[in-house]
Design an enzyme around this catalytic site. Structure first.
Site, mmCIF file in Angstrom:
data_model
loop_
_atom_site.group_PDB
_atom_site.id
_atom_site.type_symbol
_atom_site.label_atom_id
_atom_site.label_comp_id
_atom_site.label_asym_id
_atom_site.label_seq_id
_atom_site.Cartn_x
_atom_site.Cartn_y
_atom_site.Cartn_z
ATOM 1 N N ILE A 68 -3.263 -5.521 15.741
ATOM 2 C CA ILE A 68 -4.521 -4.988 16.690
ATOM 3 C C ILE A 68 -5.239 -5.711 18.245
ATOM 4 O O ILE A 68 -5.464 -5.471 19.010
ATOM 5 C CB ILE A 68 -4.282 -3.774 16.468
ATOM 6 C CG1 ILE A 68 -5.202 -2.567 17.621
ATOM 7 C CG2 ILE A 68 -6.353 -3.405 15.767
ATOM 8 C CD1 ILE A 68 -3.692 -1.479 17.598
ATOM 9 N N ASN A 120 0.660 -1.214 0.246
ATOM 10 C CA ASN A 120 -0.113 -0.213 -0.442
ATOM 11 C C ASN A 120 0.990 1.295 0.132
ATOM 12 O O ASN A 120 1.800 0.653 0.204
ATOM 13 C CB ASN A 120 -0.995 -0.141 0.935
ATOM 14 C CG ASN A 120 -0.233 0.045 2.795
ATOM 15 O OD1 ASN A 120 0.739 0.771 2.520
ATOM 16 N ND2 ASN A 120 0.045 -1.408 3.071
ATOM 17 N N LYS A 152 -14.848 0.619 14.810
ATOM 18 C CA LYS A 152 -13.483 0.067 15.231
ATOM 19 C C LYS A 152 -13.192 0.538 16.576
ATOM 20 O O LYS A 152 -12.737 -1.180 17.268
ATOM 21 C CB LYS A 152 -12.085 0.355 14.787
ATOM 22 C CG LYS A 152 -11.138 -0.442 14.014
ATOM 23 C CD LYS A 152 -10.026 0.538 13.168
ATOM 24 C CE LYS A 152 -8.992 -0.602 13.152
ATOM 25 N NZ LYS A 152 -7.621 -0.269 12.038
ATOM 26 N N PHE A 180 -5.288 2.839 14.549
ATOM 27 C CA PHE A 180 -5.094 3.620 13.147
ATOM 28 C C PHE A 180 -5.834 3.108 12.821
ATOM 29 O O PHE A 180 -6.391 1.989 12.701
ATOM 30 C CB PHE A 180 -4.433 4.344 13.071
ATOM 31 C CG PHE A 180 -3.073 5.227 14.355
ATOM 32 C CD1 PHE A 180 -3.465 6.229 12.952
ATOM 33 C CD2 PHE A 180 -2.791 5.435 15.109
ATOM 34 C CE1 PHE A 180 -2.034 7.396 13.628
ATOM 35 C CE2 PHE A 180 -1.847 5.890 15.505
ATOM 36 C CZ PHE A 180 -1.244 7.267 14.986
ATOM 37 N N GLY A 233 -0.873 0.616 17.247
ATOM 38 C CA GLY A 233 -0.512 0.389 15.935
ATOM 39 C C GLY A 233 -0.958 0.769 14.752
ATOM 40 O O GLY A 233 -2.444 1.774 14.632
ATOM 41 N N CYS A 234 0.356 1.883 13.971
ATOM 42 C CA CYS A 234 -0.112 2.739 13.708
ATOM 43 C C CYS A 234 0.730 2.035 11.726
ATOM 44 O O CYS A 234 -0.113 2.520 11.029
ATOM 45 C CB CYS A 234 1.265 4.120 13.498
ATOM 46 S SG CYS A 234 1.116 5.268 12.375
ATOM 47 N N PRO A 283 -3.306 -11.834 10.250
ATOM 48 C CA PRO A 283 -3.738 -11.876 11.215
ATOM 49 C C PRO A 283 -3.800 -10.803 11.411
ATOM 50 O O PRO A 283 -3.946 -9.417 11.083
ATOM 51 C CB PRO A 283 -2.902 -12.114 12.238
ATOM 52 C CG PRO A 283 -1.410 -12.212 11.267
ATOM 53 C CD PRO A 283 -2.090 -12.612 9.655
ATOM 54 N N ASP A 284 -4.820 -10.445 12.786
ATOM 55 C CA ASP A 284 -5.360 -8.946 13.395
ATOM 56 C C ASP A 284 -4.479 -8.455 14.493
ATOM 57 O O ASP A 284 -4.768 -9.045 15.209
ATOM 58 C CB ASP A 284 -6.970 -9.101 13.389
ATOM 59 C CG ASP A 284 -7.440 -7.559 13.385
ATOM 60 O OD1 ASP A 284 -6.978 -6.302 13.833
ATOM 61 O OD2 ASP A 284 -8.666 -7.003 13.080
ATOM 62 N N ASP A 294 -4.334 -7.073 4.238
ATOM 63 C CA ASP A 294 -5.762 -7.541 4.971
ATOM 64 C C ASP A 294 -5.555 -8.647 4.484
ATOM 65 O O ASP A 294 -5.940 -10.102 5.052
ATOM 66 C CB ASP A 294 -7.226 -6.984 4.610
ATOM 67 C CG ASP A 294 -7.409 -5.710 5.273
ATOM 68 O OD1 ASP A 294 -6.801 -5.635 6.127
ATOM 69 O OD2 ASP A 294 -7.838 -4.486 4.611
#
Length: 416
Positions: A320, A220, A351, A337, A283-284, A317-318, A289
């Site tokens: 945050i 990204n 969120k 974020f 978590g910046c 994995p997520d 995804d």
């Protein structure tokens, strides 16, 4: 608005400020800066470059500071006792306002060809700098490299602000207003913790790269600038900072421990390893995804008999959410974020609730000149309190300034 609370004024009383003034129309604001510090009880000594004297006279700053203004490295009377070394040792803090593009470039390269640059090399005091220049000069890659290097070397940048400029242009490059500069110095002397004695803060920053084959990947537009600014701001508040960084071209902020990763899975491993040791986790990073279900061992070749290519992606994995789900004894305070393009407040609230965060910083990445890759950002901050969710809007500003506000808010939540 300048803070004149008793605690701020008592903290600044007696502090020795060495103010450097370089050539630029903003030099007239230096008189106001001197006045603010004198009103707060500071001792102020001023050093001017030759060019600065074309915009404001030494006599003006001498009258306001109550001290002789130094203008030359080769002053026989002042240097009879190595006056520049004495002055460098005298300062509790060095502040340069305004700082031109030329002066910034000379500081980066360690030049000592006048009194001001020599003092900066000779002084071990903390150093703050307020850039001031035309917007085109500010946007030049050379200037951006130089200010990034100054930050890595431990300088704290104040601004620049955006708006109308003396040349008629509009954009970033204006020197920050005197009250903003005063507040930055006041914040320096009112840090939350002694240097290196604060809580352990773990920050993720930058993008991740998800391999498709040995030469291609999914990623990204994240530059990592916001996360790196947060790391520098946390160190400035006395925190011990570990930065888990995706692939970026930024220098490591002064005093920060950096761990480099490539993929979301690598970042996940390091985050889950370090989070239980931390008091604050931010978590910046712009974590991808999805990743390829089966990255090719060799370079994928173009299929001449087909105009399409089908990729099978699986969820990453997520990070945050997993940190926020740690058991109470291992869980740090968690700040997330949210980079959105619409309905910023709605998605931020969702969120915050869904991932069980303590605080969230949401920004609109669809706005030109803000967010990904830029030097400026604006944000909506939401955080939990016993009375419910509180929020504050931060207007467009340089990322290093926004980072300071975010870190102060997060540290305040730690002390509740």
């Amino acid at each position: 608005m300048v803070s004149d609370t008793p605690s701020t004024l008592s903290m600044l009383a007696g502090k020795r400020i060495l103010l450097g003034v370089s050539a630029g129309i903003a030099a007239y604001k230096s008189a106001l800066i001197v006045r603010l510090f004198k009103q707060a009880g500071c001792e102020v000594r001023v050093v001017m470059t030759d060019g600065a004297q074309a915009f404001i006279t030494p006599l003006t700053l001498q009258a306001l500071s109550g001290e002789p203004v130094r203008t030359s490295l080769l002053d026989p009377e002042a240097e009879a006792g190595m006056g520049h070394i004495e002055l460098a040792r005298w300062a509790d803090l060095v502040l340069i306002a305004p700082a031109t593009a030329d002066l910034i470039a000379r500081l980066v390269h360690g030049m000592a060809d006048d009194l001001l640059t020599t003092l900066c090399l000779a002084s071990e005091a903390p150093k703050l700098i307020a850039p001031a220049m035309n917007q085109a000069m500010w946007h030049q890659p050379a200037t951006q490299r130089n200010v990034a290097q100054l930050a890595q070397d431990g300088w704290q940048l104040i601004g620049p602000a955006a708006g109308d400029q003396a040349c008629g242009d509009v954009g970033p490059g204006r020197m920050s207003e005197p009250d903003t500069i005063f507040e930055a110095v006041a914040n320096h002397f009112t840090t939350a913790f002694a240097p290196g004695r604060g809580p352990h803060v773990v920050i993720t920053a930058g993008p991740t790269r998800e391999a498709l084959d040995p030469v291609r990947y999914l990623s990204n537009h994240s530059s990592g600038k916001m996360g790196y600014a947060l790391a520098a701001a946390a160190v400035a508040q006395g925190a011990r900072v570990t930065l888990i960084s995706g692939p970026v071209s930024l220098p490591t902020p002064h005093g920060v421990t950096r761990i480099d990763v490539e993929s979301a899975q690598q970042m996940h491993t390091e985050a889950l390893r370090l989070a239980p040791e931390a008091a604050l986790f931010i978590g910046c990073a712009a974590v991808a995804d999805y990743r390829s279900a089966s990255p090719a061992e060799h370079k994928l070749k173009k299929q001449e008999d087909s105009d399409t290519l089908t990729l099978t992606l699986i969820k990453n994995p997520d990070i945050i959410a997993e940190v926020a789900a740690l058991t109470a004894e291992k869980r740090p305070l968690v700040v997330g974020f949210a980079a959105e393009t619409q309905q910023i407040e709605r998605y931020a609230h969702d969120k915050l609730r869904r991932k069980r965060l303590d605080m969230i910083v949401a920004n609109d990445v669809s706005q030109a000149g803000l967010g990904f890759g830029s030097n400026d950002n604006a944000a909506l901050l939401l955080w939990r309190t016993a009375e419910g969710i509180q929020q504050r809007t931060e207007p467009a500003q340089p990322k290093n300034q926004l980072a300071q506000g975010i870190i102060r808010q997060a540290l305040a939540l730690l002390s509740v």
